[in-house]
Design an enzyme around this catalytic site. Structure first.
Site, PDB file in Angstrom:
ATOM      1  N   HIS A 171      27.571  32.060  -7.884  1.00  0.00           N
ATOM      2  CA  HIS A 171      28.793  32.053  -7.076  1.00  0.00           C
ATOM      3  C   HIS A 171      29.592  30.789  -7.319  1.00  0.00           C
ATOM      4  O   HIS A 171      29.033  29.733  -7.593  1.00  0.00           O
ATOM      5  CB  HIS A 171      28.483  32.211  -5.585  1.00  0.00           C
ATOM      6  N   HIS A 180      32.225  28.294  -5.380  1.00  0.00           N
ATOM      7  CA  HIS A 180      32.820  27.896  -4.104  1.00  0.00           C
ATOM      8  C   HIS A 180      34.274  27.511  -4.362  1.00  0.00           C
ATOM      9  O   HIS A 180      34.546  26.722  -5.284  1.00  0.00           O
ATOM     10  CB  HIS A 180      32.128  26.647  -3.538  1.00  0.00           C
ATOM     11  N   ASP A 203      32.771  31.937   3.005  1.00  0.00           N
ATOM     12  CA  ASP A 203      31.468  31.295   3.230  1.00  0.00           C
ATOM     13  C   ASP A 203      31.240  31.241   4.729  1.00  0.00           C
ATOM     14  O   ASP A 203      32.139  30.870   5.495  1.00  0.00           O
ATOM     15  CB  ASP A 203      31.462  29.884   2.614  1.00  0.00           C
ATOM     16  N   ILE A 204      30.057  31.609   5.160  1.00  0.00           N
ATOM     17  CA  ILE A 204      29.752  31.695   6.590  1.00  0.00           C
ATOM     18  C   ILE A 204      29.591  30.297   7.220  1.00  0.00           C
ATOM     19  O   ILE A 204      29.682  30.148   8.440  1.00  0.00           O
ATOM     20  CB  ILE A 204      28.505  32.593   6.822  1.00  0.00           C
TER      21      ILE A 204
HETATM   22  P1  5GP Z   1      24.602  27.260  -2.670  1.00  0.00           P
HETATM   23  O1  5GP Z   1      23.619  28.320  -3.127  1.00  0.00           O
HETATM   24  O2  5GP Z   1      25.821  27.198  -3.540  1.00  0.00           O
HETATM   25  O3  5GP Z   1      23.966  25.932  -2.470  1.00  0.00           O
HETATM   26  O4  5GP Z   1      25.106  27.681  -1.215  1.00  0.00           O
HETATM   27  C1  5GP Z   1      25.177  29.012  -0.813  1.00  0.00           C
HETATM   28  C2  5GP Z   1      26.354  29.182   0.134  1.00  0.00           C
HETATM   29  O5  5GP Z   1      26.309  30.519   0.607  1.00  0.00           O
HETATM   30  C3  5GP Z   1      26.321  28.269   1.360  1.00  0.00           C
HETATM   31  O6  5GP Z   1      27.541  27.563   1.449  1.00  0.00           O
HETATM   32  C4  5GP Z   1      26.115  29.227   2.528  1.00  0.00           C
HETATM   33  O7  5GP Z   1      26.844  28.864   3.676  1.00  0.00           O
HETATM   34  C5  5GP Z   1      26.596  30.559   1.981  1.00  0.00           C
HETATM   35  N1  5GP Z   1      25.882  31.697   2.540  1.00  0.00           N
HETATM   36  C6  5GP Z   1      24.525  31.842   2.598  1.00  0.00           C
HETATM   37  N2  5GP Z   1      24.215  33.035   3.143  1.00  0.00           N
HETATM   38  C7  5GP Z   1      25.392  33.633   3.442  1.00  0.00           C
HETATM   39  C8  5GP Z   1      25.723  34.888   4.031  1.00  0.00           C
HETATM   40  O8  5GP Z   1      24.872  35.693   4.393  1.00  0.00           O
HETATM   41  N3  5GP Z   1      27.037  35.169   4.158  1.00  0.00           N
HETATM   42  C9  5GP Z   1      28.015  34.306   3.758  1.00  0.00           C
HETATM   43  N4  5GP Z   1      29.283  34.691   3.930  1.00  0.00           N
HETATM   44  N5  5GP Z   1      27.752  33.123   3.198  1.00  0.00           N
HETATM   45  C10 5GP Z   1      26.450  32.783   3.048  1.00  0.00           C
END
Ligand code: 5GP
Length: 141
Positions: free
Chosen positions: A93, A95, A29-30
């Site tokens: 996804h 985590h 995660d970035i």
């Molecule tokens: P959620 O959709 O579960 O709320 O969060 C999406 C997760 O994806 C976040 O923790 C965010 O930091 C991560 N994320 C979003 N865009 C990117 C990206 O381009 N690259 C990476 N490695 N992680 C990402």
């Protein structure tokens, strides 16, 4: 239009890859909650996690288990926590976050700022801990 995660799988956007098989891809995660925070995604583009098929969820969880084992070896912690949110990126996804306490799973926590070198080192460390069973067959054994 492809999701940002599909573009990552296709190599169109860079990522710090941790593991991969035919069906799934794991990368850092970035905006990590902790060192080792990893995302596991299906290569098939599905937004909502619970819209995946039963078979996909089963296989994805087994893949995530292998990755979590690698994370725990690379970053010793009490347990690796697992969460499914998906409110930001419309591509299912999981985590995986190494936890020293329950608070480490709070997604409102400030995120770590890591350098590219640190990300690379973390990803390699995890990959090295799961490399022994990276053959696709073992993911579905
Ligand atoms: P959620 O959709 O579960 O709320 O969060 C999406 C997760 O994806 C976040 O923790 C965010 O930091 C991560 N994320 C979003 N865009 C990117 C990206 O381009 N690259 C990476 N490695 N992680 C990402």
């Amino acid at each position: 239009m492809a999701t940002i995660f599909s573009m990552i799988v296709a190599g169109e956007i860079p990522s710090y890859k941790v593991a991969e098989n035919e069906q799934f891809y794991a990368f850092l995660d970035i905006n990590p909650l902790a060192k080792g925070h990893t995302l596991v995604i299906p290569k098939r583009e599905v937004d909502y996690f619970f819209d995946l098929t039963d078979e996909e969820i089963g296989a994805m969880q087994i893949f995530a288990k292998k990755v979590a084992e690698g994370i725990k070896r690379a970053f010793p912690c009490i347990k690796v926590g697992q969460a499914v949110l998906g409110l930001e990126v419309p591509h299912a996804h999981i985590h995986l976050v190494p936890m020293q306490s329950e608070k480490d799973m709070l997604f409102t926590n400030p995120k770590l700022k890591l350098t590219p070198e640190e990300f690379k080192e973390i990803a390699e460390k995890i990959t090295n801990e799961i490399a022994y069973d990276l053959t696709p067959k073992s993911w579905t054994d």
